[in-house]
Design a protein around this motif. Structure first.
Motif, PDB file in Angstrom:
ATOM      1  N   ASP A 222       0.830  -1.215   0.000  1.00 34.92           N
ATOM      2  CA  ASP A 222       0.000   0.000   0.000  1.00 34.92           C
ATOM      3  C   ASP A 222       0.858   1.256   0.000  1.00 34.92           C
ATOM      4  OD1 ASP A 222      -2.382  -1.180  -0.179  1.00 34.92           O
ATOM      5  OD2 ASP A 222      -2.969  -0.973   1.928  1.00 34.92           O
ATOM      6  N   LYS A 223       1.913   1.216   0.847  1.00 35.75           N
ATOM      7  CA  LYS A 223       2.807   2.381   0.942  1.00 35.75           C
ATOM      8  C   LYS A 223       3.578   2.583  -0.355  1.00 35.75           C
ATOM      9  CE  LYS A 223       3.299   2.184   5.912  1.00 35.75           C
ATOM     10  NZ  LYS A 223       4.071   1.595   7.003  1.00 35.75           N
ATOM     11  N   SER A 224       3.978   1.464  -0.965  1.00 41.20           N
ATOM     12  CA  SER A 224       4.707   1.527  -2.233  1.00 41.20           C
ATOM     13  C   SER A 224       3.827   2.147  -3.322  1.00 41.20           C
ATOM     14  CB  SER A 224       5.143   0.118  -2.631  1.00 41.20           C
ATOM     15  OG  SER A 224       5.764   0.141  -3.877  1.00 41.20           O
ATOM     16  N   LEU A 225       2.553   1.735  -3.341  1.00 37.54           N
ATOM     17  CA  LEU A 225       1.612   2.286  -4.323  1.00 37.54           C
ATOM     18  C   LEU A 225       1.378   3.774  -4.084  1.00 37.54           C
ATOM     19  CD1 LEU A 225      -1.185  -0.388  -4.812  1.00 37.54           C
ATOM     20  CD2 LEU A 225       0.171   0.661  -6.602  1.00 37.54           C
ATOM     21  N   LYS A 226       1.278   4.117  -2.805  1.00 36.69           N
ATOM     22  CA  LYS A 226       1.061   5.524  -2.436  1.00 36.69           C
ATOM     23  C   LYS A 226       2.242   6.380  -2.897  1.00 36.69           C
ATOM     24  CE  LYS A 226      -1.696   6.197   1.097  1.00 36.69           C
ATOM     25  NZ  LYS A 226      -2.114   6.125   2.507  1.00 36.69           N
ATOM     26  N   LEU A 227       3.470   5.843  -2.683  1.00 32.82           N
ATOM     27  CA  LEU A 227       4.676   6.560  -3.106  1.00 32.82           C
ATOM     28  C   LEU A 227       4.673   6.761  -4.623  1.00 32.82           C
ATOM     29  CD1 LEU A 227       7.507   7.719  -2.378  1.00 32.82           C
ATOM     30  CD2 LEU A 227       8.419   5.437  -2.784  1.00 32.82           C
ATOM     31  N   SER A 228       4.289   5.721  -5.350  1.00 34.97           N
ATOM     32  CA  SER A 228       4.229   5.810  -6.816  1.00 34.97           C
ATOM     33  C   SER A 228       3.222   6.876  -7.249  1.00 34.97           C
ATOM     34  CB  SER A 228       3.819   4.466  -7.420  1.00 34.97           C
ATOM     35  OG  SER A 228       4.730   3.476  -7.061  1.00 34.97           O
ATOM     36  N   ARG A 229       2.077   6.908  -6.560  1.00 28.53           N
ATOM     37  CA  ARG A 229       1.044   7.895  -6.913  1.00 28.53           C
ATOM     38  C   ARG A 229       1.507   9.307  -6.597  1.00 28.53           C
ATOM     39  NH1 ARG A 229      -4.886   5.333  -5.849  1.00 28.53           N
ATOM     40  NH2 ARG A 229      -5.443   6.726  -7.508  1.00 28.53           N
ATOM     41  N   ILE A 230       2.252   9.449  -5.492  1.00 30.09           N
ATOM     42  CA  ILE A 230       2.803  10.774  -5.138  1.00 30.09           C
ATOM     43  C   ILE A 230       3.794  11.217  -6.221  1.00 30.09           C
ATOM     44  CG2 ILE A 230       4.292  12.004  -3.475  1.00 30.09           C
ATOM     45  CD1 ILE A 230       2.895  10.258  -1.263  1.00 30.09           C
ATOM     46  N   CYS A 231       4.644  10.275  -6.658  1.00 34.08           N
ATOM     47  CA  CYS A 231       5.638  10.584  -7.697  1.00 34.08           C
ATOM     48  C   CYS A 231       4.951  11.015  -8.995  1.00 34.08           C
ATOM     49  CB  CYS A 231       6.533   9.375  -7.968  1.00 34.08           C
ATOM     50  SG  CYS A 231       7.665   9.017  -6.629  1.00 34.08           S
ATOM     51  N   VAL A 232       3.872  10.332  -9.351  1.00 37.29           N
ATOM     52  CA  VAL A 232       3.125  10.690 -10.567  1.00 37.29           C
ATOM     53  C   VAL A 232       2.564  12.112 -10.429  1.00 37.29           C
ATOM     54  CG1 VAL A 232       1.075  10.158 -11.960  1.00 37.29           C
ATOM     55  CG2 VAL A 232       2.590   8.321 -11.267  1.00 37.29           C
ATOM     56  N   THR A 233       2.039  12.425  -9.243  1.00 40.89           N
ATOM     57  CA  THR A 233       1.492  13.769  -8.990  1.00 40.89           C
ATOM     58  C   THR A 233       2.597  14.818  -9.080  1.00 40.89           C
ATOM     59  OG1 THR A 233      -0.097  12.716  -7.515  1.00 40.89           O
ATOM     60  CG2 THR A 233       0.062  15.109  -7.382  1.00 40.89           C
ATOM     61  N   VAL A 234       3.762  14.506  -8.475  1.00 39.49           N
ATOM     62  CA  VAL A 234       4.895  15.452  -8.489  1.00 39.49           C
ATOM     63  C   VAL A 234       5.323  15.717  -9.942  1.00 39.49           C
ATOM     64  CG1 VAL A 234       7.345  15.711  -7.880  1.00 39.49           C
ATOM     65  CG2 VAL A 234       5.718  14.910  -6.160  1.00 39.49           C
ATOM     66  N   PHE A 235       5.443  14.647 -10.731  1.00 43.88           N
ATOM     67  CA  PHE A 235       5.844  14.808 -12.136  1.00 43.88           C
ATOM     68  C   PHE A 235       4.788  15.583 -12.930  1.00 43.88           C
ATOM     69  CE2 PHE A 235       9.203  11.774 -11.314  1.00 43.88           C
ATOM     70  CZ  PHE A 235      10.198  12.178 -12.177  1.00 43.88           C
ATOM     71  N   SER A 236       3.511  15.375 -12.593  1.00 45.63           N
ATOM     72  CA  SER A 236       2.438  16.121 -13.285  1.00 45.63           C
ATOM     73  C   SER A 236       2.566  17.614 -12.999  1.00 45.63           C
ATOM     74  CB  SER A 236       1.062  15.633 -12.834  1.00 45.63           C
ATOM     75  OG  SER A 236       0.949  14.264 -13.056  1.00 45.63           O
ATOM     76  N   VAL A 237       2.847  17.930 -11.728  1.00 46.28           N
ATOM     77  CA  VAL A 237       3.009  19.333 -11.330  1.00 46.28           C
ATOM     78  C   VAL A 237       4.238  19.926 -12.040  1.00 46.28           C
ATOM     79  CG1 VAL A 237       3.523  20.869  -9.367  1.00 46.28           C
ATOM     80  CG2 VAL A 237       1.823  19.047  -9.124  1.00 46.28           C
ATOM     81  N   MET A 238       5.322  19.138 -12.090  1.00 41.95           N
ATOM     82  CA  MET A 238       6.546  19.600 -12.754  1.00 41.95           C
ATOM     83  C   MET A 238       6.316  19.867 -14.236  1.00 41.95           C
ATOM     84  SD  MET A 238       9.380  17.192 -10.901  1.00 41.95           S
ATOM     85  CE  MET A 238      10.542  17.210 -12.211  1.00 41.95           C
ATOM     86  N   LEU A 239       5.533  18.971 -14.875  1.00 40.20           N
ATOM     87  CA  LEU A 239       5.235  19.133 -16.307  1.00 40.20           C
ATOM     88  C   LEU A 239       4.407  20.392 -16.534  1.00 40.20           C
ATOM     89  CD1 LEU A 239       5.341  17.871 -19.207  1.00 40.20           C
ATOM     90  CD2 LEU A 239       3.162  16.789 -18.666  1.00 40.20           C
TER      91      LEU A 239
END
Lengths: 145, 68
Positions: free
Chosen positions: A6-23
């Protein structure tokens, strides 16, 4: 602290959000950003074109990643939808690679990005093939009584 | 698939309902339905054994081969 799925999935989702914001930030601040970081003023236009052309496949990849992670969180891993997302992501990377390839004729540094994008596209394609095969095995397993 | 599951015929002969048979052989009614409607891709020996035991028959009474 125990590391769970669950934590691993959450981290992946956070990373996707961070990259979306960066883009999004790169798209908004593109003109100023490239003027600030590039030493050669003459290629700013090229990097602007490359940024906006590759932003579309990048946004599509981030959307697919978001949906893929959502499906995985719902324990719906080996489904036709996920294979489709992986296929789209693979083609997006290859498209971005093609953009970098064309831009590479004007600034050869971009050939490095071209190879990187094409390689990621290839890896995603192989993962897509694995998922497609896993889907067949799962269907067979589901229908074994 | 040329393999046909004739479970309906055997169940009618033995006068046993789907729910009863599913409970007797330890599978869900949904899985038994997959088997009955010929949607199954494979059958485990353990399931076949339980079916034969419950229905008091041989595998050939349940399974049939037809040319496509």
């Amino acid at each position: 602290m125990e590391w769970t799925m669950d934590k691993s999935l959450k981290l992946s989702r956070i990373c996707v959000t961070v990259f979306s914001v960066m883009l999004a930030a790169l798209c908004v601040t593109g003109p100023w950003f490239w003027k600030m970081v590039l030493y050669r003023e003459s290629v700013v236009w090229l990097y602007m074109i490359v940024t906006y052309c590759s932003a579309i496949p990048a946004a599509l990849v981030l959307f697919c990643l978001h949906r893929l992670l959502k499906n995985i969180a719902q324990e719906d891993v080996f489904c036709e939808e996920n294979v489709q997302y992986l296929r789209v992501m693979s083609w997006c990377c290859i498209t971005a690679g093609a953009v970098y390839f064309l831009a590479g004729f004007f600034d050869w540094y971009l050939f490095v990005f071209c190879v990187a994008a094409a390689f990621v596209g290839l890896m995603l394609r192989v993962v897509k093939n694995v998922f497609a095969q896993a889907l067949v095995i799962k269907a067979e397993n589901d229908y074994t009584i | 698939m040329p393999i046909v599951v004739n479970l309906d015929v055997m169940m009618a002969k033995r006068k046993i309902s789907s729910t009863e048979l599913a409970a007797a052989i330890g599978i869900t009614p949904a899985n038994l339905s997959i088997l009955k409607t010929n949607k199954a891709k494979a059958i485990r020996f353990s399931t076949l054994e339980a079916l034969c035991k419950t229905l008091d028959c041989k595998p050939a009474d349940i399974l049939d081969y037809t040319e496509e």
